[in-house]
Design an enzyme around this catalytic site. Structure first.
Site, PDB file in Angstrom:
ATOM      1  CD  GLU A  18      84.700  12.530  83.638  1.00 16.30           C
ATOM      2  OE1 GLU A  18      85.571  13.158  83.020  1.00 16.30           O
ATOM      3  OE2 GLU A  18      84.881  11.369  84.032  1.00 16.30           O
ATOM      4  CD  GLU A  20      83.883   7.749  82.626  1.00 17.35           C
ATOM      5  OE1 GLU A  20      85.082   8.040  82.859  1.00 17.35           O
ATOM      6  OE2 GLU A  20      83.175   8.365  81.804  1.00 17.35           O
TER       7      GLU A  20
HETATM    8  O1  IFM Z   1      88.519   8.556  78.972  1.00 21.30           O
HETATM    9  C1  IFM Z   1      88.011   9.351  79.982  1.00 21.30           C
HETATM   10  C2  IFM Z   1      86.513   9.511  79.839  1.00 21.30           C
HETATM   11  O2  IFM Z   1      86.169  10.028  78.609  1.00 21.30           O
HETATM   12  C3  IFM Z   1      85.990  10.450  80.897  1.00 21.30           C
HETATM   13  N1  IFM Z   1      86.422  10.057  82.207  1.00 21.30           N
HETATM   14  C4  IFM Z   1      87.816   9.736  82.395  1.00 21.30           C
HETATM   15  C5  IFM Z   1      88.285   8.765  81.344  1.00 21.30           C
HETATM   16  C6  IFM Z   1      89.787   8.445  81.548  1.00 21.30           C
HETATM   17  O3  IFM Z   1      90.547   9.602  81.432  1.00 21.30           O
END
Ligand code: IFM
Length: 477
Positions: free
Chosen positions: A186, A383
């Site tokens: 990210e 994710e």
């Molecule tokens: O916890 C975060 C993660 O570190 C990166 N993506 C989003 C998740 C939830 O906010």
């Protein structure tokens, strides 16, 4: 047809089965779970500094202890086995393996990841390693010391070069055992939450610096891809990837003005990474939209070629869609150059404990967009998950039906995208454990395993048992 749709003729739900070989995983990140912040030579990262700055993280929480994963590796791997994942996505802490952000690796730091990777392999779980999940060594953020060029954070080109050196060290140490490498997690958050809105470390609010940071993160990805390829043993089957939190954007109204708002956010949230990495170019409209902030002269000849070095897959992190309209936003905004043009509107529907809307269609929309725009690029959902206010009941059980419903609808959306031709090879649930949720500290629980932070006791939530069944049968019933 998905498990959540009734069959048109029988009225019953048809089972959903994923292709053979589909990867099922969970994901975590070093600063969010490891703790052991000062052990074995680890130095502070920007998140150690930020979380110690009053008012930056809820309740003054820090990652000093987190879920104490550093000391509970075996227990946590046993949890992964119990859930039955095929893959585990973790991140390597840069200040643990290269404490000053330059120079030789710390063998004690590397040993922790050697042990993690070896234990995963012994358990039959594929290691998926992310090199950067936001924990920049503080020394690389602080202004350069006299006589050194290292420092100033991601707005400075030197940080990208330091990252390539770090990638080479980790690749040389673990390259024979890691199945998939992800350079960055990210980068949008690292650049724009870190340097524009300032709600993440290092907490700067300088939109021009954030645009420089985005370019240098792209460059870091390209240089690290090259460094990893050089470090991996000849003929290594390891795959290289990048993970983006792409925004699934929708206009509030189907009007030219709202569609232009979508275009602007798409440029500064999605195409600022997709275009350089996959097409070797900057989005022209982004350069125009941000002309008052920068002339982009920091992009040097050859950078875009480096950034667009081929990779083997793209990771997508998805939680919720974003609805925009022509209007204005609060500043400091994480979207440089848009605050006087774009407004954000809460999407309708049920919400998670983060106040994020639950809307699985956004994931389907992203995956099918990438199917069309990046033909031939394998995709992974790296994710997806939800925070709810979970607690252990008097019997010790943790019931989280809302999370099960969230996961079910999103896994169904992935299946629908695959049926419609999106080349999605795996799904990683965020997260294995409750953990340090950045500026929210420990107030938000994303795990399928509950962590009692006072005792570090782990308890499988209902969602973990449900996910184990999904993995066992290869889909949804
Ligand atoms: O916890 C975060 C993660 O570190 C990166 N993506 C989003 C998740 C939830 O906010």
């Amino acid at each position: 047809m998905t498990a959540v749709d009734a069959h048109p003729l029988t009225g019953t739900a048809a089972p959903v089965r994923f292709p053979t070989g589909f990867r099922w995983g969970t994901a975590t990140a070093a600063y969010q779970i490891e703790g052991a912040a000062t052990e074995d030579g680890r130095t502070p990262s920007i998140w150690d500094t930020f979380s110690r700055t009053p008012g930056k993280v809820r309740n003054g929480d820090t990652g000093d202890i987190a879920a104490d994963h550093y000391h509970r590796l075996d227990e946590d791997i046993a949890l992964l086995k119990e859930v039955g994942v095929t893959d585990y996505r973790f991140s390597v802490s840069w200040p643990r393996v290269q404490p000053t952000g330059q120079g030789p690796a710390s063998q004690r730091g590397l040993d922790f990841y050697r042990r993690l990777v070896d234990s995963l392999l012994e358990a039959g779980i594929r290691p998926v390693a992310t090199l950067y999940h936001w924990d920049l060594p503080q020394e690389l953020e602080s202004p350069p010391a006299a006589g050194s060029t290292a420092g100033g954070g991601w707005p400075e080109r030197d940080t990208a070069e330091r990252f390539a050196e770090y990638a080479h060290l980790v690749g040389a140490a673990l390259g024979d055992r890691v199945a998939t490498w992800t350079t960055l997690n990210e980068p949008w958050c690292a650049a724009f939450l870190g340097y524009a809105s300032g709600v993440h470390a290092p907490g700067r609010t300088d939109p021009a610096a954030a645009l420089r940071a985005a370019h240098h993160l792209n460059l870091a990805h390209g240089l690290a891809t090259r460094a990893l390829r050089a470090a991996l043993p000849a003929g290594s089957p390891a795959e290289l990837s990048l993970t983006l939190n792409l925004h699934a954007l929708r206009p509030l109204h189907d009007t030219p003005a709202d569609r232009d708002a979508v275009r602007r956010i798409d440029a500064v949230a999605n195409r600022v990474f997709l275009d350089p990495v996959f097409h070797g170019r900057l989005p022209e409209d982004l350069v125009e939209d941000t002309a008052a902030l920068t002339d982009w002269a920091f992009v040097r000849d050859g950078d875009l070629e480096t950034i667009s070095a081929p990779i083997d897959s793209l990771g997508i992190n998805y939680y919720n869609p974003t609805v925009v309209t022509a209007g204005t936003s609060d500043t400091p905004s994480p979207y440089p150059g848009t605050a006087d043009r774009v407004g954000f509107v809460p999407a309708p529907g049920p919400r998670t404990a983060m106040d994020w809307p639950v809307d699985a269609d956004g994931l389907y929309e992203l995956l099918t967009r990438l199917r069309d725009e990046l033909p031939g690029t394998p995709l992974m959902v790296t994710e997806n998950g939800a925070a709810y206010d979970d607690y252990a009941d008097p019997s010790g059980a943790v019931h989280d039906p809302e999370r099960v419903a969230y996961l079910r609808s999103h896994i169904a959306a992935v299946h629908r995208a695959i049926e419609d031709g999106a080349p999605v090879g795996g799904y990683f649930l965020w997260s294995l454990l409750d953990n340090f949720e950045w500026a929210y500290g420990y107030s938000k629980r994303f795990g399928v395993v509950h962590v009692d932070f006072a005792t570090q006791r782990r308890t499988l939530k209902d969602s973990a048992r449900w996910y184990a069944q999904v993995i066992g049968r290869g889909g949804l019933d």
